[in-house]
Scaffold this active site. Structure first.
Site, PDB file in Angstrom:
ATOM      1  CG  ASN A  60      -5.689  -5.907  -0.152  1.00 12.46           C
ATOM      2  OD1 ASN A  60      -5.003  -5.361   1.183  1.00 12.46           O
ATOM      3  ND2 ASN A  60      -6.288  -7.036  -0.126  1.00 12.46           N
TER       4      ASN A  60
ATOM      5  CB  THR B  48      -3.825  -0.066  -0.796  1.00 12.45           C
ATOM      6  OG1 THR B  48      -3.371  -1.195  -0.813  1.00 12.45           O
ATOM      7  CG2 THR B  48      -5.367   0.213  -0.340  1.00 12.45           C
TER       8      THR B  48
ATOM      9  N   GLY C  10       1.061  -1.351   5.281  1.00 14.46           N
ATOM     10  CA  GLY C  10       1.516  -2.759   6.087  1.00 14.46           C
ATOM     11  C   GLY C  10       0.247  -3.580   6.534  1.00 14.46           C
TER      12      GLY C  10
ATOM     13  CB  SER D 209      -5.483  -1.686   8.840  1.00 13.20           C
ATOM     14  OG  SER D 209      -6.121  -2.867   9.226  1.00 13.20           O
TER      15      SER D 209
ATOM     16  CB  THR E 124      -0.898  -0.047   1.293  1.00 14.06           C
ATOM     17  OG1 THR E 124      -1.659  -1.271   1.157  1.00 14.06           O
ATOM     18  CG2 THR E 124      -1.641   1.019   1.594  1.00 14.06           C
TER      19      THR E 124
HETATM   20  O1  DON Z   1      -6.929  -1.239   3.585  1.00 12.56           O
HETATM   21  C1  DON Z   1      -6.288  -2.069   4.062  1.00 12.56           C
HETATM   22  O2  DON Z   1      -6.029  -2.165   5.199  1.00 12.56           O
HETATM   23  C2  DON Z   1      -5.276  -3.191   3.198  1.00 12.56           C
HETATM   24  N1  DON Z   1      -5.883  -3.227   2.001  1.00 12.56           N
HETATM   25  C3  DON Z   1      -3.899  -2.459   3.246  1.00 12.56           C
HETATM   26  C4  DON Z   1      -2.989  -3.424   2.662  1.00 12.56           C
HETATM   27  C5  DON Z   1      -1.687  -3.072   2.755  1.00 12.56           C
HETATM   28  O3  DON Z   1      -1.318  -2.020   3.480  1.00 12.56           O
HETATM   29  C6  DON Z   1      -0.568  -3.794   1.881  1.00 12.56           C
HETATM   30  N2  DON Z   1       0.341  -3.707   2.535  1.00 12.56           N
HETATM   31  N3  DON Z   1       1.128  -4.489   3.130  1.00 12.56           N
END
Ligand code: DON
Length: 572
Positions: free
Chosen positions: A403, A401, A475, A455, A383
């Site tokens: 995702n 992001t 993250g 998140s 992200t």
């Molecule tokens: O919105 C979210 O919480 C997740 N889709 C975020 C994904 C993310 O941070 C990927 N990185 N590791």
């Protein structure tokens, strides 16, 4: 220039006068004894790719405000950071004007109208592995373009075309890729080939190398549509047609009506306090803001500063707070347009204090013994977050992001952009973890038109009514704990912005019942002490990529660009 500014010393007034008279604009060096880098007076951009940071800085220097720069950075990252920057995904913006007004924009993806609660289950009721991640059905309706149009309509100053053009230029002329991006592209080549027919610009006959030029003509054409037609350039016309054709070729669910119906939403900022600080953050459908405020409330009365940075008592307390807050997240958080999120109850200080009363210093609480509270009434980080402040003091925190890394890894053929796999952020089945190990239930079940729980925690901190910090990170599930720890690093442990970002992090999310720690995050004696109390400590790779800006009491901006990535801070 030699370091000469230091927070909290006896020469502040003298130094202030010196600074005010002898350093009219531009940069000064970081604080004494701390490598926090240059400080700037007129504005700053901290983001995950050097070329995108440069685009943002150019916009600020041209007289654009923080929102103008953010829009330009969003599109530039869509070109230069294909694993996370995007037009095929979504995100959240937290905004604070120089006058202190705050607002947030939710441009999170939505479930298509044809989505349904059990869409990822087989006939036996089991989750089909990978279906919410690497198929055309994994994508939510993208929100980024509408989000940028909305942000610009409300707060922008420069012309829209001027903000999209730099990204078009980079896509058209190409840019030199970093070693890290070359490695990311090589690592994903097999998947790109498996999931897409024919060639596309991320696949090369020979392995990518640092310094190779990445040209993206199809993406440049798509961005030209967005430049010329704004929202309609993406949600209608040829780009929308290409997206729908792509969906139909892979049994995806996004329809023309879904695209037409997508609208970003302005939501009142979620605010709370931690000691003398005001926290301005993202409300649901992100869980980030509520969880961050719960965590801060949970640790507020303890002497973290006396215990010290990443010492055993600090880690134990923070882990126990995280365990409880993530348990609540699993049950109570979801899209507020579909589910009544009990935010007021979760954010009562007495509630969080009482949750912490069940923990004892001699032994780790078992997650199995913690249920969501009751009240009356790793793939790599993919992200991306960017923090921007402008000359007047307006501030923007955006986390955006696809995702997973490169989202679903499926390209919209002809349009040159990647589709998100954000549907995995829904709870496919109660109690079954998603790719971040997060579990959920009804609050975050799949429903047509609903936004999946996130998140992402873009956050702005104020002190004494003035801008203090702009912060956020990617993250997945670790986002909340990384933002939380970065704020504590500055406020409790007196770290400068770069140091607070560099500092090693740890993470607990209730389930699995494990404390993840970055290499060398804890000294070995403290690790042993915690292990003896029953904490399962497991080494993790780099956690998050925090990009943040601190406003010093001298009125300068000090950036923290995460060395875990190609993150870059530029100011003037
Ligand atoms: O919105 C979210 O919480 C997740 N889709 C975020 C994904 C993310 O941070 C990927 N990185 N590791």
């Amino acid at each position: 220039m030699k370091c000469f500014l230091k927070r909290e010393n006896g020469y502040q007034l003298l130094m202030f006068l010196f600074a005010a008279f002898f350093i009219p604009v531009g940069c000064v060096q970081g604080q004494l004894g701390k490598d926090n880098g240059a400080q700037y007076r007129n504005g700053m951009v901290v983001c995950a790719y050097p070329d995108a940071a440069q685009v943002g800085l150019n916009i600020l220097k041209k007289g654009g405000n923080a929102v103008d720069a953010a829009v330009a950075v969003q599109f530039a990252l869509a070109v230069t950071l294909p694993e996370a920057g995007n037009i095929g995904g979504g995100g959240f913006m937290v905004y604070r004007s120089a006058k202190g007004e705050s607002n947030t924009l939710d441009f999170r993806e939505k479930a298509p109208a044809m989505a349904s609660q059990d869409m990822y289950l087989d006939s036996a009721g089991n989750v089909v592995p990978g279906m919410s991640l690497s198929t055309h059905k994994a994508s939510g309706v993208p929100g980024s373009v509408d989000g940028m149009v909305e942000a610009h309509r409300k707060y922008g100053r420069l012309k829209w075309e001027e903000l999209v053009q730099p990204a078009i230029d980079i896509a058209h002329n190409g840019f030199k890729i970093t070693k890290r991006l070359a490695a990311d592209l090589n690592r994903n080549e097999a998947e790109f080939k498996k999931l897409n027919e024919g060639k596309n610009y991320l696949i090369k006959d020979t392995p990518w190398q640092e310094g190779d030029l990445l040209v993206q003509e199809d993406l440049a054409k798509t961005l030209e549509q967005v430049r010329d037609k704004g929202r309609a350039g993406f949600y209608e016309g040829p780009v929308a047609d290409e997206l729908i054709t792509e969906m139909q070729s892979g049994k995806g669910l996004i329809s023309k009506t879904d695209l037409q119906n997508y609208h970003a939403v302005w939501r009142k900022a979620l605010t709370g306090t931690y000691k003398d600080y005001k926290i301005i953050t993202m409300p649901p459908p992100s869980s980030g803001g509520i969880a961050l405020l719960q965590l801060l409330q949970s640790v507020q009365k303890y002497p973290l500063n006396r215990w010290g940075f990443n010492r055993d008592s600090t880690v134990q307390l923070v882990v126990e707070a995280e365990r409880r807050v993530y348990a609540d997240r699993s049950k109570y958080l979801g899209d507020p347009d579909f589910y009544k999120v009990p935010g007021d109850s979760l954010l009562k200080p007495a509630y969080n204090t009482s949750r912490m009363s069940t923990f004892g210093w001699d032994k780790a609480t078992a997650s199995a013994s913690i249920l969501p509270g009751k009240f009356v009434g790793y793939e790599s980080d993919q992200t991306t977050h960017y923090s921007i402040v402008d000359r007047e003091g307006n501030a923007v925190a955006i986390t955006t992001t696809l995702n997973g890394s490169f989202g679903s890894k499926i390209f919209v053929k002809g349009a040159g952009f990647l589709l998100n796999n954000e549907m995995d952020d829904f709870s496919s089945k109660p109690g079954v973890p998603n790719m971040f190990g997060l579990v959920g239930g009804k609050a975050n079940s799949i429903q047509p038109g609903k936004r999946m729980l996130s998140s992402m925690t873009p956050t702005i901190v104020e002190k004494d009514g003035k801008l203090f910090m702009v912060v956020g990170t990617p993250g997945g599930s670790t986002i909340i704990t990384s933002v939380f720890q970065t704020i504590l690093n500055v406020i409790e442990f007196n770290q400068g912005m770069q140091q607070a970002v560099n500092s090693k992090r740890f993470h607990h999310q209730w389930l699995p019942d494990v404390v993840y720690i970055e290499q060398d995050a804890l000294n070995s004696a403290d690790s042993v002490k915690l292990a003896q109390k029953g904490y399962k400590i497991v080494g993790s790779g780099p956690s998050g990529r925090v990009d943040a800006i601190l406003k010093t009491k001298w009125g300068y901006y000090e950036g923290g660009a995460d060395p875990r990535g190609d993150d870059t801070k530029l100011g003037w």
